[in-house]
Design a protein around this motif. Structure first.
Motif, mmCIF file in Angstrom:
data_model
loop_
_atom_site.group_PDB
_atom_site.id
_atom_site.type_symbol
_atom_site.label_atom_id
_atom_site.label_comp_id
_atom_site.label_asym_id
_atom_site.label_seq_id
_atom_site.Cartn_x
_atom_site.Cartn_y
_atom_site.Cartn_z
ATOM 1 N N PHE A 74 34.488 40.267 42.893
ATOM 2 C CA PHE A 74 35.219 39.410 41.972
ATOM 3 C C PHE A 74 36.084 38.400 42.732
ATOM 4 N N THR A 75 36.694 38.851 43.833
ATOM 5 C CA THR A 75 37.550 37.956 44.615
ATOM 6 C C THR A 75 36.729 36.797 45.186
ATOM 7 N N ILE A 76 35.604 37.122 45.742
ATOM 8 C CA ILE A 76 34.752 36.074 46.305
ATOM 9 C C ILE A 76 34.267 35.138 45.202
ATOM 10 N N ALA A 77 33.864 35.698 44.063
ATOM 11 C CA ALA A 77 33.382 34.874 42.957
ATOM 12 C C ALA A 77 34.481 33.943 42.452
ATOM 13 N N ARG A 78 35.723 34.468 42.370
ATOM 14 C CA ARG A 78 36.831 33.645 41.882
ATOM 15 C C ARG A 78 37.135 32.524 42.866
ATOM 16 N N ARG A 79 37.124 32.812 44.187
ATOM 17 C CA ARG A 79 37.389 31.776 45.180
ATOM 18 C C ARG A 79 36.295 30.712 45.190
ATOM 19 N N LEU A 80 35.095 31.115 44.855
ATOM 20 C CA LEU A 80 33.973 30.177 44.870
ATOM 21 C C LEU A 80 33.853 29.387 43.574
ATOM 22 N N ARG A 133 35.141 38.661 31.411
ATOM 23 C CA ARG A 133 34.133 39.422 30.672
ATOM 24 C C ARG A 133 33.486 40.462 31.605
ATOM 25 N N ALA A 134 33.256 40.061 32.859
ATOM 26 C CA ALA A 134 32.656 40.994 33.813
ATOM 27 C C ALA A 134 33.566 42.195 34.044
ATOM 28 N N GLU A 135 34.870 41.955 34.114
ATOM 29 C CA GLU A 135 35.807 43.057 34.309
ATOM 30 C C GLU A 135 35.815 43.990 33.109
ATOM 31 N N GLU A 136 35.623 43.415 31.893
ATOM 32 C CA GLU A 136 35.542 44.263 30.717
ATOM 33 C C GLU A 136 34.299 45.154 30.758
ATOM 34 N N TYR A 137 33.188 44.546 31.180
ATOM 35 C CA TYR A 137 31.966 45.336 31.304
ATOM 36 C C TYR A 137 32.119 46.426 32.367
ATOM 37 N N LEU A 138 32.966 46.137 33.336
ATOM 38 C CA LEU A 138 33.122 47.089 34.444
ATOM 39 C C LEU A 138 33.712 48.401 33.957
ATOM 40 N N GLY A 139 34.596 48.353 32.998
ATOM 41 C CA GLY A 139 35.193 49.585 32.508
ATOM 42 C C GLY A 139 36.530 49.858 33.163
ATOM 43 N N LEU A 157 33.693 30.482 40.145
ATOM 44 C CA LEU A 157 33.081 30.946 38.907
ATOM 45 C C LEU A 157 34.130 30.935 37.788
ATOM 46 N N PRO A 158 33.708 30.657 36.545
ATOM 47 C CA PRO A 158 34.669 30.525 35.435
ATOM 48 C C PRO A 158 35.488 31.793 35.228
ATOM 49 N N ASP A 159 36.774 31.592 34.909
ATOM 50 C CA ASP A 159 37.662 32.732 34.719
ATOM 51 C C ASP A 159 37.228 33.602 33.549
ATOM 52 N N ASP A 160 36.750 32.960 32.437
ATOM 53 C CA ASP A 160 36.353 33.758 31.295
ATOM 54 C C ASP A 160 35.142 34.619 31.618
ATOM 55 N N LEU A 161 34.256 34.086 32.460
ATOM 56 C CA LEU A 161 33.097 34.888 32.861
ATOM 57 C C LEU A 161 33.544 36.102 33.673
ATOM 58 N N LEU A 162 34.500 35.898 34.590
ATOM 59 C CA LEU A 162 34.986 37.002 35.420
ATOM 60 C C LEU A 162 35.752 38.008 34.566
#
Length: 797
Positions: A508-514, A523-529, A516-521
């Motif tokens: 997630f850290t790498i994706a955020r620095r690169l 949503r991904a964290e929600e899927y993570l549990g 990727l949209p915050d809402d997508l990240l």
């Protein structure tokens, strides 16, 4: 079944060598050899299984590195491989050509040079033993050297007949050329020759004759030009000379064949020694190449542990180091510490992609293989490792379209083989353990694999992203987590390992620095549990705390080192200040004492003068009182003896004697009493009455002048001088010394034995004797005593 298992094991070991890129290290090693046979040995080098062989190879490598650092290269030469050449000599009648004989000579000289160097080296016992096994073969070398030149030609000195025949050939060729030159210059034959040239055809000297004038000169045509305008004709006048020349050339060929047959016979008789020498030279070349590779890697010799473990400090992957040198990169390879203690069974390495997990895995396996091959390692000098009997690796993509295997299936097939072969002497390297399938099932399979490997006693290093496997390492006593450091600010790996904590993947850290949209990240964290998020947060927090703690520890270490340096500096300055203070006080005391002594001397002088003055007693009393008052007003300097009361003293040490205000040299110490010498007089003082200088002082040893002997130590003198076999320049100094010794020993009847020979030495001796004034007479000895070979000399008494 046993043969099948052995074949699988061999294939698996070979494949592991390839996966760990051992062949590239061997290629780098082979490129640093000097000889063909040394390169062949390097290319064939493989990890050894016998511990004594490994230790011997590492010891030889260390000694070769010592010689390289001392700029004492082992002179292995640059010869060709003699194996096929010497093997061919098994066939009787096979003859070596001059070029091959010259290669044999180079091999013998290389063996001689290596033996000469290594037998003088006390610091290299293993290499010296190899040098002792080299056979010099001096007679064969001398024979080849006298017959074969550096260009591979047969020399005239190869035999008397050969030199004589070649001389005759030169004479005959000169005769033929002179005869042909006469024909070319003959005015009657002007216009006959196409050009003024002497050439040869089929080994016979001919002249280029114009085809339309061929009838004007008799001879034999040996060739015709392509245009047909020129005939190459051998004039009849040189026919006999050309025939003689051909006969001489055939005789030379036969004599050269005899020379080559004789030399080949000598090589054949020494074939076994030459083969043994080449094997030793190849080994020496290999060890010197290992030393060069070690120098380029800045490597060292590791210690071999008796139990399975790894303790490799400041390790660098050798191929990364060599690649950086080849590209002239300024950034050094980041070293890591690889630790697998004797108590630990497995290391679980985790962290982000491209963080260096696989490099660390490959480095561990490759260094074990290198050590087993007798190669030093790019690590700190105190490192040690266990020479695992086998290194089995499962790294990379094992997908096979030919065998219809997916990546995961390929991994499983290879894993099955590893599980069959692993034992207590095995190091297993597993990359991305448990991936390639459902995370839950992959995790369960990974844990079962680790359990099996631990059960059979194998040591395992595995990389993973699975939290279940990281948790397994945290819970199991003999399994340890290792995290790969990652800089969240720069999104760059630091390539350092931290033991005792798991590594976060930082996806997630790498994706955020690169970007990727915050809402997508989100949503991904929600899927993570929730549990998974908390687990990731804990791991990342642990890594942050670990990094912060290490930063603070580094800062504290720097402050401690600075404090220690400051403390050392203050101590040094304080000591220097005390020494300077003592020096100033001592100088001041001495200066004050001198002033007092000078003042008292002046007063005494004045007093004596006053006594000489004719004055009334009353006046003299006044002057005496005035002198006393001046003396009383002078400052009284309290002098303290230098140094401290000695606890011990040594003969030759200088001690200060306060009661006498002098230095005295210690002669003998008897308990607490000391016998000293001062000004030539012997003193005996207790320790308490003496002072010892700090630092301690010692009397300088007086160098006694050399004693001149009052008599000559005589040795036996023989009134007979043997000069046979000496050159004149060697004999003359011996004759002069002989005559001087004769006078010294009182011998006046002498004999000089010079031999007959060509008479040069005899004449020189007698001319030298005639020119000396102390020679009364000289003559040849009686025939029964040697005759003219001996000169009898009578000296004047």
């Amino acid at each position: 079944m046993k043969e099948t298992r052995a074949a699988v094991l061999t294939d698996l070991a070979v494949e592991s060598l390839k996966l760990l890129e051992f062949d590239k290290v061997i290629a780098a090693l082979a490129g640093r050899t000097q000889t063909v046979y040394g390169k062949q040995v390097a290319v064939q080098l493989r990890p050894m299984r016998d511990r004594q062989e490994i230790e011997a190879a590492l010891a030889e490598a260390g000694e070769a590195l010592f010689l390289l650092q001392q700029k004492r290269l082992i002179p292995v030469g640059q010869g060709e491989d003699l194996s096929l050449l010497l093997e061919g000599l098994r066939i009787e009648g096979r003859r070596l050509e001059p070029e091959a004989l010259f290669e044999v000579l180079k091999a013998i000289e290389a063996a001689q040079d290596c033996r000469k160097l290594l037998l003088t080296q006390e610091e290299t016992p293993h290499l010296t033993e190899l040098g002792r096994d080299l056979v010099s073969l001096p007679d064969l070398a001398d024979e080849i050297r006298s017959c074969i030149g550096s260009r591979g030609e047969i020399l005239d000195s190869a035999s008397f007949q050969l030199g004589d025949l070649r001389g005759q050939v030169q004479t005959e060729r000169g005769r033929i050329k002179r005869q042909l030159a006469v024909l070319l210059e003959d005015d009657a034959l002007q216009g006959v020759f196409q050009e003024q040239l002497i050439t040869d055809r089929n080994g016979r000297y001919v002249l280029p004759v114009r085809a339309d004038h061929s009838g004007r000169i008799k001879g034999f045509v040996h060739d015709v030009s392509s245009s047909g305008q020129t005939l190459y004709l051998e004039p009849a006048a040189v026919l006999d000379s050309n025939n003689r020349l051909q006969m001489l050339l055939r005789d030379i060929q036969r004599e050269e064949d005899r020379v080559l047959a004789r030399l080949t016979k000598g090589v054949r008789e020494s074939r076994r020694d030459l083969m043994d020498n080449q094997q030793i030279l190849a080994r020496l070349d290999l060890r010197q190449a290992v030393a060069r590779l070690t120098r380029d890697l800045d490597g060292s010799i590791p210690r071999l542990s008796a139990e399975p473990m790894l303790d490799l400090a400041q390790v660098r992957h050798p191929l990364l180091v060599l690649a950086g040198q080849a590209d002239n990169r300024q950034e050094p390879v980041v070293p890591i510490d690889l630790r697998l203690s004797k108590e630990q069974e497995s290391l679980i390495v985790s962290g982000p992609n491209t963080g260096g997990k696989t490099v660390a895995l490959k480095t561990a396996g490759l260094l074990v293989l290198m050590a087993r091959a007798g190669l030093p390692l790019p690590c700190a000098p105190d490192s040690q490792l266990y020479p695992f009997q086998s290194v089995l690796a499962n790294i990379g993509d094992d997908q096979s379209l030919e065998h219809h295997l997916s990546t995961f299936s390929g991994h499983l097939v290879r894993m099955r083989t590893i599980l069959e072969q692993a034992d207590a002497a095995t190091l297993v390297l597993l990359d991305e353990l448990g991936t390639g399938t459902d995370p839950g099932e992959g995790s369960a399979l990974a844990l079962a694999i680790l359990d099996h490997l631990r059960l059979v006693g194998a040591r395992t290093i595995a990389t993973t992203h699975l939290h279940v496997v990281k948790g397994y390492a945290h819970l199991e006593h003999c399994v340890e987590n290792v995290a790969v450091e990652f800089d969240e600010e720069t999104l760059q790996p630091a390539y350092r390992l931290h033991y005792g904590i798991p590594g976060a993947s930082h996806a997630f850290t790498i994706a955020r620095r690169l970007g990727l949209p915050d809402d997508l990240l989100a949503r991904a964290e929600e899927y993570l549990g929730g549990d998974e998020r908390e687990s990731l947060m804990v791991v990342e927090r642990l890594q942050s705390l670990r990094a912060a703690l290490e930063g603070e520890l580094d800062a504290a270490g720097s402050l401690r080192r600075e404090a220690e340096q400051e403390k050392t500096l203050r101590r040094k300055l304080h000591q220097e200040l005390q020494e300077r203070q003592q020096s100033i006080l001592s100088e001041t005391r001495q200066q004050g004492n001198r002033i007092l002594v000078e003042a008292e001397a002046q007063l005494r002088d004045l007093f004596r003068q006053a006594r000489g003055v004719e004055a009334q007693p009353k006046e003299q009393a006044r002057l005496t009182r005035a002198v006393r008052e001046v003396r009383e007003k002078l400052p009284v300097v309290k002098t303290e003896p230098p140094g401290v009361v000695p606890e011990t003293a040594a003969p030759g040490e200088l001690l200060y004697v306060p009661s006498l205000a002098v230095d005295a040299e210690v002669v003998r110490v008897d308990g607490r009493r000391v016998e000293l010498v001062a000004g030539g007089k012997t003193l005996r003082q207790p320790m308490a009455a003496l002072r010892q200088y700090q630092p301690r002082r010692f009397a300088q040893k007086k160098v006694s002048p050399p004693k001149i002997r009052d008599r000559v130590e005589r040795k036996a003198f023989l009134p007979r001088l043997l000069l046979v076999g000496k050159r004149v320049d060697e004999a003359m100094p011996l004759l002069e010394q002989f005559l001087d010794d004769a006078h010294l020993y009182g011998q006046f009847s002498l004999e000089v034995v010079h031999g007959a020979g060509q008479g040069v030495l005899r004449r020189a001796v007698r001319e030298a004797l005639v020119g000396r004034s102390d020679v009364a007479s000289l003559h040849a000895a009686d025939p029964s005593q040697g005759g003219d070979n001996v000169t009898v000399v009578e000296l004047r008494g």
